[in-house]
Motif scaffolding. Sequence first.
Motif, mmCIF file in Angstrom:
data_model
loop_
_atom_site.group_PDB
_atom_site.id
_atom_site.type_symbol
_atom_site.label_atom_id
_atom_site.label_comp_id
_atom_site.label_asym_id
_atom_site.label_seq_id
_atom_site.Cartn_x
_atom_site.Cartn_y
_atom_site.Cartn_z
ATOM 1 N N HIS A 33 0.849 -1.184 0.000
ATOM 2 C CA HIS A 33 0.000 0.000 0.000
ATOM 3 C C HIS A 33 0.894 1.247 0.000
ATOM 4 O O HIS A 33 1.730 1.414 0.888
ATOM 5 N N THR A 171 -6.033 1.722 -7.816
ATOM 6 C CA THR A 171 -5.968 3.046 -7.203
ATOM 7 C C THR A 171 -7.328 3.442 -6.634
ATOM 8 O O THR A 171 -8.366 3.010 -7.120
ATOM 9 N N SER A 172 -7.267 4.274 -5.613
ATOM 10 C CA SER A 172 -8.492 4.791 -5.003
ATOM 11 C C SER A 172 -9.114 5.847 -5.902
ATOM 12 O O SER A 172 -8.452 6.405 -6.788
ATOM 13 N N ASP A 174 -9.937 8.866 -5.315
ATOM 14 C CA ASP A 174 -9.349 10.206 -5.196
ATOM 15 C C ASP A 174 -7.880 10.261 -5.587
ATOM 16 O O ASP A 174 -7.254 11.326 -5.559
ATOM 17 N N GLN A 177 -4.283 6.817 -3.012
ATOM 18 C CA GLN A 177 -3.790 5.507 -2.617
ATOM 19 C C GLN A 177 -3.562 4.634 -3.838
ATOM 20 O O GLN A 177 -4.413 4.560 -4.734
ATOM 21 N N LEU A 202 -11.245 -1.441 -4.693
ATOM 22 C CA LEU A 202 -10.724 -0.320 -5.475
ATOM 23 C C LEU A 202 -11.491 -0.227 -6.788
ATOM 24 O O LEU A 202 -11.785 -1.240 -7.420
#
Length: 241
Positions: A33, A171-172, A174, A177, A202
């Motif tokens: 992560h 990826t997140s 936003d 992450q 995700l």
Amino acid sequence: MRWLVFLLLLGTPAAAVTCDDFDHEGKSYTACHVDAAREALRLFHADEDGTVLGSFSAVEATLDVEMLSFAMNAGMYHDDRAPVGHYVENGIEKMRVITTEGPGNFGLLPNGIFCVNDGSAQVYETLQYVDLQPRCRDATQSGPMLVIDGALHPRFLPDGTSRFIRNGVGTSADGTQAVFVISNDPVSFFEFGTVFRDYLKLPNALYFDGKVSRLHAPSLGRSDIGFQLGPIVGVVDNGMD
């Protein structure tokens, strides 16, 4: 004594990347992560002379006082280890975007592009990337997409029999992450995709490769060796919090 412990903790560098092993649906995986909003996430391919690096140790040799706190192969490549698809490093485009269907996993559309900037990382489906034209400091194209807006790639089969050690990134929403995953057991595309959709939750995830998948995770005492690699993604850590 308590003050001494407190001061020692203050002087301990925070972990740049958190890596852990886990099981999902009876298969073993390792995930790293990365806080893309804080960490120095970069792509690596060749040195200043144009010589392809090809290994985690070669990437580390290009650094000064920094170290790699994480690294992974990051996209498919030709026999000469040149990227198959779009590749940008430090703002310089080395390979254009490929939008056409083709042979192999890369051409199993939709495929995608992993885009990195200072403070963010995003996985885009390739045609979305072309439409939006995001500015990426670093970018690598691979395929197929594993998860697209929360749904698995439409051509993944629950009873698929092709199984390999596989790796990829999600990826997140936003962009703060990025989670890099490698399977420790041979898995199908469907099985691998559900890790990002169901376990990590995700919205978008991209396949990097299979068979040649490698992970460098010093926090786990792991640095895989094997075939020479093409593009490599890593987090550069200067050892300071």
